[in-house]
Scaffold this active site. Structure first.
Site, PDB file in Angstrom:
ATOM      1  N   PRO A   2       8.632   0.937  -7.422  1.00 52.15           N
ATOM      2  CA  PRO A   2       9.536   2.029  -7.768  1.00 52.15           C
ATOM      3  C   PRO A   2      10.012   1.942  -9.210  1.00 52.15           C
ATOM      4  CG  PRO A   2      10.405   0.712  -5.951  1.00 52.15           C
ATOM      5  CD  PRO A   2       9.175   0.046  -6.418  1.00 52.15           C
ATOM      6  N   GLU A   3       9.797   2.981  -9.946  1.00 48.98           N
ATOM      7  CA  GLU A   3      10.365   3.101 -11.279  1.00 48.98           C
ATOM      8  C   GLU A   3      11.380   4.231 -11.197  1.00 48.98           C
ATOM      9  OE1 GLU A   3       7.292   3.199 -14.267  1.00 48.98           O
ATOM     10  OE2 GLU A   3       6.018   1.893 -13.079  1.00 48.98           O
ATOM     11  N   ARG A 110       8.163  -8.010  -0.099  1.00 46.97           N
ATOM     12  CA  ARG A 110       8.192  -9.133  -1.039  1.00 46.97           C
ATOM     13  C   ARG A 110       9.553  -9.815  -1.155  1.00 46.97           C
ATOM     14  NH1 ARG A 110       3.689  -8.470  -0.603  1.00 46.97           N
ATOM     15  NH2 ARG A 110       2.038  -8.147  -2.114  1.00 46.97           N
TER      16      ARG A 110
END
Length: 272
Positions: A2-3, A110
């Site tokens: 996600p940016e 993660r």
DNA sequence: AGTGCGACCCGAACGC
DNA sequence: TGCGTTCGGGTCGCAC
């Protein structure tokens, strides 16, 4: 990954789903992701509501009556709204239950994402937020601002554009795309980037981010925003993850090299 | 002060 | 096929 565009998509989706619902319970299954005091985390949230969701760079800022819950999705963080009775999935690390029997679930394979619950008055001194630079589209993000920031930087422009204290919200995907738009070689020393090129960075970052937000972000790997909204911007990517494919402008094969340990994609012919 | 790099994670991709 | 190894990605903190 996600940016800014993905985070904005998540923000818009969540605003429709969770605002003003009363928090009944909070369970944290992976404690290291909570940066603030884990002992008070749940207690401080229970009984409160999210009254707004803001964003600064890639940080989501959930506003409660008396606190802010900061959330960074890092690479694979996602929020899902699910009925209370659905069993917990393996990678759901925080579950917030509302009094209407819906749950907000933070999912992160993660375990890189982080949350931080702070007092409202501390937002102005919270480093992760304060340090953020100007966002694409901000009228103060001008070529002269960038020229001044780049002036003494010997690092490659690719690396410098990933520095959130200069431009806030660009990640690896959009930096690759912005540099292609601006026709700048990612290895070019930042201090040597010209005024004209800075103009193109300003223009390109604004355009690319606006379009990406419109399309709901980019889906790389399994990235989906809350409610399973799938970003469509990946269809618009010109260089990112396109190694070996022909450049959309000149047909030369797209290159993939490592810069500062990060994979970088560019057209050798268009980006001199 | 600016720069470089390891740590944090673990699924996927890769090598044998 | 199955095992072990490597990689990636944003940010922080530490070393130089």
């Amino acid at each position: 990954m996600p940016e800014i565009a993905e985070v904005e998509t998540v923000r818009n989706t969540l605003k429709k789903q969770i605002l003003n619902k009363k928090i009944q319970d909070v369970t944290v299954f992976y404690q290291p992701m909570i940066e603030s005091d884990i002992n008070t985390f749940a207690r401080d949230l229970i009984g409160k509501s999210f009254i707004d969701i803001k964003r600064r760079g890639k940080w989501l800022i959930f506003e409660l009556e008396d606190k802010y819950l900061l959330s960074h999705l890092r690479m694979e963080g996602k929020f899902f709204l699910k009925p209370k009775e659905e069993p917990k999935e393996k990678h759901e690390h925080v579950i917030i239950t509302f009094t209407d029997n819906t749950t907000l679930r933070y999912h992160d394979t993660r375990k890189f994402g982080r949350m931080n619950l702070i007092n409202k008055e501390d937002l102005a001194t919270t480093a992760s937020i304060v340090k953020q630079g100007l966002e694409p589209g901000d009228k103060n993000l001008t070529n002269s601002y960038l020229l001044a920031k780049f002036k003494n930087k010997k690092l490659p422009i690719k690396t410098v554009l990933l520095d959130q204290t200069i431009i806030s919200g660009l990640g690896n995907i959009y930096v690759n795309e912005v540099l292609f738009y601006a026709k700048i070689n990612p290895l070019k020393e930042a201090s040597k980037v010209t005024q004209k090129e800075c103009e193109l960075i300003v223009e390109g970052s604004d355009k690319i981010i606006k379009e990406a937000i419109k399309m709901g972000g980019t889906t790389i790997k399994s990235y989906t925003s809350s409610l399973g909204v799938t970003g469509l911007f990946q269809q618009k990517l010109k260089v990112h993850k396109k190694a070996g494919e022909p450049c959309s402008v000149c047909g030369s094969p797209i290159k993939n090299i490592k810069i500062g340990g990060r994979s970088s994609y560019y057209c050798e012919n268009c980006q001199k």
